[in-house]
Design an enzyme around this catalytic site. Structure first.
Site, PDB file in Angstrom:
ATOM      1  CE  LYS A  83      -4.421   1.042   2.505  1.00 58.88           C
ATOM      2  NZ  LYS A  83      -4.954   0.876   3.723  1.00 58.88           N
TER       3      LYS A  83
HETATM    4  O1  G3P Z   1      -8.033   1.650   5.151  1.00 59.83           O
HETATM    5  C1  G3P Z   1      -8.041   3.039   5.367  1.00 59.83           C
HETATM    6  C2  G3P Z   1      -9.537   3.623   5.581  1.00 59.83           C
HETATM    7  O2  G3P Z   1     -10.448   2.670   5.453  1.00 59.83           O
HETATM    8  C3  G3P Z   1      -9.624   4.270   6.909  1.00 59.83           C
HETATM    9  O3  G3P Z   1     -10.965   4.555   7.182  1.00 59.83           O
HETATM   10  O4  G3P Z   1     -12.668   5.496   8.997  1.00 59.83           O
HETATM   11  O5  G3P Z   1     -10.039   5.952   9.253  1.00 59.83           O
HETATM   12  O6  G3P Z   1     -11.440   7.060   7.403  1.00 59.83           O
HETATM   13  P1  G3P Z   1     -11.230   5.945   8.215  1.00 59.83           P
END
Ligand code: G3P
Length: 217
Positions: A83
């Protein structure tokens, strides 16, 4: 649509994996912090039972260092997707690692143009963050739709991995738009099973069953 689980919590992944709900896993530095585990060790453990793509994120900011980190992460298991952030250095890293045959997930995507660049750099996955766009009163789902149209217009093979999924509605809307994958935290995947009428109906069935005085076993 494939389900990836957005966590580095091995027990939570295992529970959903045993139900056949895990097509892959995504992690990021914040999720590694939350797990309290060493990145190499926890990623290796996840790859010991998840056969689909497992994203592990680089933390360097320059292409040469990202490439070195990516190769080290990719050596953990054949199903690692490296990633990388959607920066110019991240795109350079994507090009190099994808040319070497590694899966690459380009993350922190917030615009259709960024997604176009990632596809041209050979990304396996593009990760547009829906929830974080919604957080600033933009429409994350519009972005998924725009990327779907652009990728279909030019037959790009990069898979749209909708990320920053916060609700069951996000999952449904991504499925309707045609995202290839959603990555969601375990609680969101579990919430997909919930419906107030299911709970109400079951309660009534249990009451009526008790009145019959019968037993099945
Ligand atoms: O994998 C990264 C992403 O899904 C992060 O989500 O909820 O931290 O914005 P969030």
């Amino acid at each position: 649509m494939k389900f990836f689980i957005d966590t580095a919590d091995v027990d939570a992944i295992r529970e959903l994996h045993d139900l056949g709900m895990v097509d892959g896993v995504t992690t990021n530095p914040s999720l590694i912090l939350k797990s309290g585990r060493d990145i190499i060790e926890v990623t290796k453990e996840i790859c010991s039972f998840v056969t689909g793509p497992v994203s592990a994120e680089v933390v360097a900011l320059t292409a040469p260092e990202m490439i070195a980190e990516g190769r080290k992460l990719a050596a953990i298991a054949p199903n690692i997707a490296v990633k990388v952030p959607l920066t110019w250095d991240g795109l350079k890293t994507c090009k190099v690692l994808s040319s070497e045959g590694f899966m690459v997930n380009v993350t922190l995507c917030f615009s259709a143009n960024q997604a176009l660049l990632a596809a041209k750099a050979g990304a396996t996955f593009i990760s547009p963050f829906i929830g974080r766009l919604d957080d600033i009163n933009l429409d994350g789902l519009d972005l998924i739709g725009d990327i779907r149209t652009i990728y279909d217009n030019y037959d790009f093979q990069t898979q749209i991995l909708a990320a920053s999924i916060r609700s069951a509605n996000h999952v449904k809307d991504c499925a309707l738009i045609g995202a290839d994958v959603v990555t969601a935290p375990p609680n969101v995947i579990k919430a997909l099973a919930g419906h107030v009428l299911t709970d109400k109906g079951l309660e009534q069935f249990m009451k009526d069953w008790a009145k019959t005085g019968q037993k099945i076993i």
